[in-house]
Design a protein around this motif. Sequence first.
Motif, mmCIF file in Angstrom:
data_model
loop_
_atom_site.group_PDB
_atom_site.id
_atom_site.type_symbol
_atom_site.label_atom_id
_atom_site.label_comp_id
_atom_site.label_asym_id
_atom_site.label_seq_id
_atom_site.Cartn_x
_atom_site.Cartn_y
_atom_site.Cartn_z
ATOM 1 N N VAL A 146 0.856 -1.190 0.000
ATOM 2 C CA VAL A 146 0.000 0.000 0.000
ATOM 3 C C VAL A 146 0.886 1.232 0.000
ATOM 4 N N GLN A 147 0.675 2.112 -1.002
ATOM 5 C CA GLN A 147 1.454 3.334 -1.117
ATOM 6 C C GLN A 147 0.525 4.537 -1.247
ATOM 7 N N GLN A 148 0.912 5.626 -0.612
ATOM 8 C CA GLN A 148 0.097 6.830 -0.613
ATOM 9 C C GLN A 148 0.340 7.664 -1.869
ATOM 10 N N LEU A 149 -0.731 8.232 -2.415
ATOM 11 C CA LEU A 149 -0.571 9.198 -3.506
ATOM 12 C C LEU A 149 0.119 10.460 -3.002
ATOM 13 N N ASN A 150 -0.156 10.827 -1.774
ATOM 14 C CA ASN A 150 0.457 11.988 -1.138
ATOM 15 C C ASN A 150 1.108 11.522 0.153
ATOM 16 N N ARG A 151 2.429 11.502 0.174
ATOM 17 C CA ARG A 151 3.118 10.957 1.339
ATOM 18 C C ARG A 151 2.923 11.834 2.578
ATOM 19 N N ASN A 152 2.513 13.081 2.396
ATOM 20 C CA ASN A 152 2.311 13.975 3.524
ATOM 21 C C ASN A 152 0.861 14.050 3.979
ATOM 22 N N ALA A 153 0.037 13.148 3.459
ATOM 23 C CA ALA A 153 -1.375 13.143 3.862
ATOM 24 C C ALA A 153 -1.491 12.919 5.368
ATOM 25 N N LYS A 154 -2.443 13.615 5.983
ATOM 26 C CA LYS A 154 -2.617 13.507 7.424
ATOM 27 C C LYS A 154 -3.460 12.278 7.785
ATOM 28 N N ASP A 155 -3.168 11.724 8.944
ATOM 29 C CA ASP A 155 -3.966 10.630 9.524
ATOM 30 C C ASP A 155 -3.998 9.384 8.645
ATOM 31 N N THR A 156 -2.948 9.160 7.866
ATOM 32 C CA THR A 156 -2.887 7.948 7.054
ATOM 33 C C THR A 156 -1.424 7.591 6.816
ATOM 34 N N SER A 157 -1.188 6.351 6.447
ATOM 35 C CA SER A 157 0.168 5.918 6.111
ATOM 36 C C SER A 157 0.087 4.694 5.234
ATOM 37 N N GLY A 158 1.190 4.401 4.556
ATOM 38 C CA GLY A 158 1.256 3.208 3.731
ATOM 39 C C GLY A 158 1.788 2.030 4.532
ATOM 40 N N GLY A 159 1.957 0.908 3.848
ATOM 41 C CA GLY A 159 2.447 -0.303 4.485
ATOM 42 C C GLY A 159 2.018 -1.508 3.686
ATOM 43 N N PHE A 160 1.548 -2.564 4.344
ATOM 44 C CA PHE A 160 0.998 -3.692 3.599
ATOM 45 C C PHE A 160 -0.197 -4.286 4.339
ATOM 46 N N LEU A 161 -1.140 -4.754 3.532
ATOM 47 C CA LEU A 161 -2.358 -5.386 4.015
ATOM 48 C C LEU A 161 -2.217 -6.902 3.962
ATOM 49 N N LEU A 162 -2.919 -7.594 4.844
ATOM 50 C CA LEU A 162 -2.923 -9.050 4.871
ATOM 51 C C LEU A 162 -4.352 -9.537 4.727
ATOM 52 N N TYR A 163 -4.567 -10.437 3.769
ATOM 53 C CA TYR A 163 -5.897 -10.962 3.472
ATOM 54 C C TYR A 163 -5.879 -12.479 3.425
ATOM 55 N N ASP A 164 -6.942 -13.074 3.924
ATOM 56 C CA ASP A 164 -7.183 -14.502 3.775
ATOM 57 C C ASP A 164 -7.839 -14.714 2.414
ATOM 58 N N VAL A 165 -7.136 -15.420 1.526
ATOM 59 C CA VAL A 165 -7.690 -15.707 0.197
ATOM 60 C C VAL A 165 -7.809 -17.211 -0.018
ATOM 61 N N THR A 166 -8.027 -17.941 1.081
ATOM 62 C CA THR A 166 -8.242 -19.377 0.957
ATOM 63 C C THR A 166 -9.386 -19.657 -0.010
ATOM 64 N N ASN A 167 -10.397 -18.812 0.050
ATOM 65 C CA ASN A 167 -11.432 -18.760 -0.995
ATOM 66 C C ASN A 167 -11.162 -17.505 -1.810
ATOM 67 N N PRO A 168 -10.521 -17.630 -2.986
ATOM 68 C CA PRO A 168 -10.123 -16.444 -3.742
ATOM 69 C C PRO A 168 -11.281 -15.552 -4.175
ATOM 70 N N THR A 169 -12.479 -16.122 -4.224
ATOM 71 C CA THR A 169 -13.631 -15.318 -4.638
ATOM 72 C C THR A 169 -14.236 -14.532 -3.479
ATOM 73 N N ASN A 170 -13.710 -14.761 -2.258
ATOM 74 C CA ASN A 170 -14.246 -14.077 -1.083
ATOM 75 C C ASN A 170 -13.112 -13.722 -0.125
ATOM 76 N N PRO A 171 -12.228 -12.803 -0.513
ATOM 77 C CA PRO A 171 -11.095 -12.429 0.342
ATOM 78 C C PRO A 171 -11.575 -11.764 1.633
ATOM 79 N N LYS A 172 -10.838 -12.029 2.737
ATOM 80 C CA LYS A 172 -11.208 -11.465 4.028
ATOM 81 C C LYS A 172 -9.995 -10.772 4.653
ATOM 82 N N LYS A 173 -10.181 -9.525 5.030
ATOM 83 C CA LYS A 173 -9.083 -8.761 5.620
ATOM 84 C C LYS A 173 -8.732 -9.294 6.998
ATOM 85 N N LEU A 174 -7.398 -9.426 7.229
ATOM 86 C CA LEU A 174 -6.919 -9.917 8.513
ATOM 87 C C LEU A 174 -6.148 -8.863 9.294
ATOM 88 N N GLY A 175 -5.309 -8.072 8.614
ATOM 89 C CA GLY A 175 -4.476 -7.121 9.341
ATOM 90 C C GLY A 175 -3.825 -6.107 8.430
#
Length: 452
Positions: A146-175
């Motif tokens: 995850v990367q920001q369009l504006n690195r100086n945006a307030k109250d947000t930051s980039g990083g990486f998301l983790l998703y359960d895609v054991t069922n690829p048609t129904n991904p679930k956010k984990l962290g």
Amino acid sequence: MLASVLALSVVPTALAHDELDSSGVSKGEQGVFSNEEIANLSEAKVEGSKNLSFLKEAGAAQLKEIDGVQNNTADVFAYKGYAYVGTHTANGGNGGVRVFDLKDPANPVEVAVFANEDVDNTWQEKVIVKSINTPDFKGDLAVVSVQQLNRNAKDTSGGFLLYDVTNPTNPKKLGYWETYENTRGTHELYLTMQGNKALVLASNPYADYYSHGEHKDFTIVDVSNPAEPETLWEFDPRILDEVPADFNGYHWKSPDGKTRPVFNHSVITDNNAQYAYVSMWDLGTIIFDITDPENPVYLSSTDYASNQQGSAHSAALAKGGNVLIETREVSMPVRPGYEESYGYTRIFDIKDKANPVLLSEFKTDLTEKVEDGPTFNNTVHDPKVHGNTLYLSHYAGGVYTVDITDPANPKQIGQYTPDQANVWGVFVDRNYVLASDMGQGLKVLVKNNAKQ
């Protein structure tokens, strides 16, 4: 005439790859094509020999619009019969990861989208999917940069998301793991298992520079519990003899007398997660022993001739991990004190991880087209290896295939080039080769006599 109209009708994307570079060169210069425009393009050009003589395009699919917005592709990954396609910045980003069912390679079907609504004003470029088995999670895990369009945006930051895609048609956010808020975020990453631990190796460009050394560009994160990722270690380049203590995180005064750019662009590991190969731009590809991920050991790095721009962008392994493929993304071919050249590929013998030995350099017909000026079109981008074949995504050059049976003597044996190509990523599966074209979407290529 039609091609000219199409090129003018698309919306260009922005953002220089090295944002601290003053050249102003941007990616995605050709923008995004609509389905109607794609239908009017010419057929792809295919050249091949040896075992790739029947390489051909079996199917293709542009990304679906979301709320009337047409996003463009970034990298591509395949797992268990599904393609996972990241997205770039066109038309405001937030295109998420698109999941395609590849049951019928001639008809890839987009069946899900995820990571597009988690962090506003970002883009989701890189995705890796693997089966994970830890005390806290068992299933197929997707990690998404995850990367920001504006690195100086307030109250947000980039990083990486983790998703359960054991069922690829129904991904679930984990962290979500967040990096230093005043960087864009995590650019590229890698997911691996090490014993009963799941690790993400994250490249967070300019974290060192923008935080004045408080944070670092290369980080190892324990994601064994995807809901609670834990930072284990960060790499400080100042531990190296050739990097002075007053290094500012980007401008490196190298031993050859030049001031060179340094940031972490990408990282991979071997299959057993014993070693990490970290693309640190003009510091080269750095090799770490990561058998203890909380205390990695520096082993060596590739180096350059004084007249070469470093630009270590990505890496791949061949010959059972004894050969390193290093691609160098050079988009500014003319700089004082350097050779006139776009980026090309270098191949190293790394049987001795403490002593990489340069075996060869592979250039394409685009490498020395310096009359085109500053552009990403002519530089190599990402490498992938399957057996003795190296696949290179190459923007306007499409996908090049190279025989590396003898790594000291690489030979081009094929090329796939869509009309008005802008190929970002390539991924090799047993049954097909996938390419992500920034303007045209997902391409499914069939090798040999594989059935469509």
